[in-house]
Design a protein around this motif. Structure first.
Motif, PDB file in Angstrom:
ATOM      1  N   ASN A 191       0.821  -1.215   0.000  1.00 53.36           N
ATOM      2  CA  ASN A 191       0.000   0.000   0.000  1.00 53.36           C
ATOM      3  C   ASN A 191       0.853   1.263   0.000  1.00 53.36           C
ATOM      4  O   ASN A 191       0.546   2.239  -0.706  1.00 53.36           O
ATOM      5  N   ILE A 192       1.923   1.262   0.789  1.00 46.05           N
ATOM      6  CA  ILE A 192       2.809   2.428   0.831  1.00 46.05           C
ATOM      7  C   ILE A 192       3.480   2.636  -0.526  1.00 46.05           C
ATOM      8  O   ILE A 192       3.606   3.769  -1.017  1.00 46.05           O
ATOM      9  N   THR A 193       3.907   1.546  -1.152  1.00 45.94           N
ATOM     10  CA  THR A 193       4.545   1.640  -2.465  1.00 45.94           C
ATOM     11  C   THR A 193       3.584   2.192  -3.514  1.00 45.94           C
ATOM     12  O   THR A 193       3.946   3.060  -4.324  1.00 45.94           O
ATOM     13  N   LEU A 194       2.350   1.706  -3.494  1.00 50.05           N
ATOM     14  CA  LEU A 194       1.352   2.191  -4.442  1.00 50.05           C
ATOM     15  C   LEU A 194       1.047   3.669  -4.212  1.00 50.05           C
ATOM     16  O   LEU A 194       0.896   4.436  -5.178  1.00 50.05           O
ATOM     17  N   LEU A 195       0.960   4.070  -2.940  1.00 51.84           N
ATOM     18  CA  LEU A 195       0.698   5.478  -2.628  1.00 51.84           C
ATOM     19  C   LEU A 195       1.851   6.362  -3.093  1.00 51.84           C
ATOM     20  O   LEU A 195       1.626   7.444  -3.666  1.00 51.84           O
ATOM     21  N   ALA A 196       3.071   5.899  -2.872  1.00 59.17           N
ATOM     22  CA  ALA A 196       4.238   6.675  -3.309  1.00 59.17           C
ATOM     23  C   ALA A 196       4.283   6.782  -4.834  1.00 59.17           C
ATOM     24  O   ALA A 196       4.569   7.853  -5.391  1.00 59.17           O
TER      25      ALA A 196
ATOM     26  N   ALA B  10       1.689   6.626  -6.897  1.00 58.47           N
ATOM     27  CA  ALA B  10       0.604   7.510  -7.328  1.00 58.47           C
ATOM     28  C   ALA B  10       0.963   8.970  -7.101  1.00 58.47           C
ATOM     29  O   ALA B  10       0.675   9.838  -7.939  1.00 58.47           O
ATOM     30  N   THR B  11       1.602   9.269  -5.963  1.00 57.16           N
ATOM     31  CA  THR B  11       2.015  10.644  -5.668  1.00 57.16           C
ATOM     32  C   THR B  11       3.058  11.132  -6.668  1.00 57.16           C
ATOM     33  O   THR B  11       2.990  12.256  -7.175  1.00 57.16           O
TER      34      THR B  11
END
Length: 201
Positions: free
Chosen positions: A53-58, A60-61
């Motif tokens: 989840n953190i990787t996907l959020l990073a 996307a940002t």
């Protein structure tokens, strides 16, 4: 890539397409699968879910900031193509791109291009239709002015553009005045125009 295809220089389109589809796409699949396998090897359970989840959020940002950064560049490239390309087809496609949402000052770009290419009937007519696609009531005075052009194509393009611009029933005074001017200009056009194409609209 597909939405910006015509903003690229013609000589770069084929190599760019081959590079993206032949290398970047497979490389992205391999990189994604490798990243997931690595995460699965290092973490388990909730830690794995959190890491993904953190990787996907990073990602996307990062993608969001990249889009914002290149948005102005994308507009500038389309403007450059519209104003300076010797190919009429490329000019038309640049105008199509500038009609899309997200471009700043598209109206100003089209107005400047209209002044530049007004003697060239086909390009000027396409720019007028593009102004209509923006659906911005602020361009109504420009479209009304070109209803009196001596060229049939320019008058018809202006009329087509005016049809696309919405005017709310309860607009502000500017919109009310624009609506009045539009009705007056269309009545005048209807009285003098003999073309069935005009009168049927």
């Amino acid at each position: 890539y597909h939405s910006s295809f015509y903003a690229l220089n013609r000589n770069l389109r084929a190599p760019t397409k081959e590079f993206l589809e032949g290398f970047i796409r497979p490389f992205g699949i391999i990189l994604g699968m490798g990243t997931l396998l690595f995460f699965n090897f290092v973490w388990q359970g909730r830690e794995l879910t959190l890491a993904v989840n953190i990787t996907l959020l990073a990602a996307a940002t990062l993608l969001l900031f990249t889009i914002v950064k290149f948005q102005k560049l994308y507009t500038d490239v389309s403007k450059e193509t519209l104003m300076k390309s010797p190919d009429h087809f490329e000019k038309w496609n640049a105008a199509e791109i500038l009609c899309q949402k997200g471009h700043d000052k598209s109206e100003e770009i089209f107005i400047h291009a209209l002044q530049e290419f007004l003697p060239q009937t086909q390009i000027a007519a396409h720019i007028l239709r593009s102004l209509g696609r923006l659906e911005n009531p602020k361009v109504i005075p420009i479209l009304l002015a070109h209803l009196e052009d001596e060229r049939h194509e320019i008058r018809f393009a202006s009329l087509s553009a005016l049809e696309r611009i919405p005017l709310s029933q309860q607009g502000n005074m500017t919109q009310v005045f624009s609506k009045y001017r539009m009705i007056h200009a269309l009545k005048k056009l209807f009285r003098v125009e003999r073309s069935i194409m005009f009168r049927s609209r």
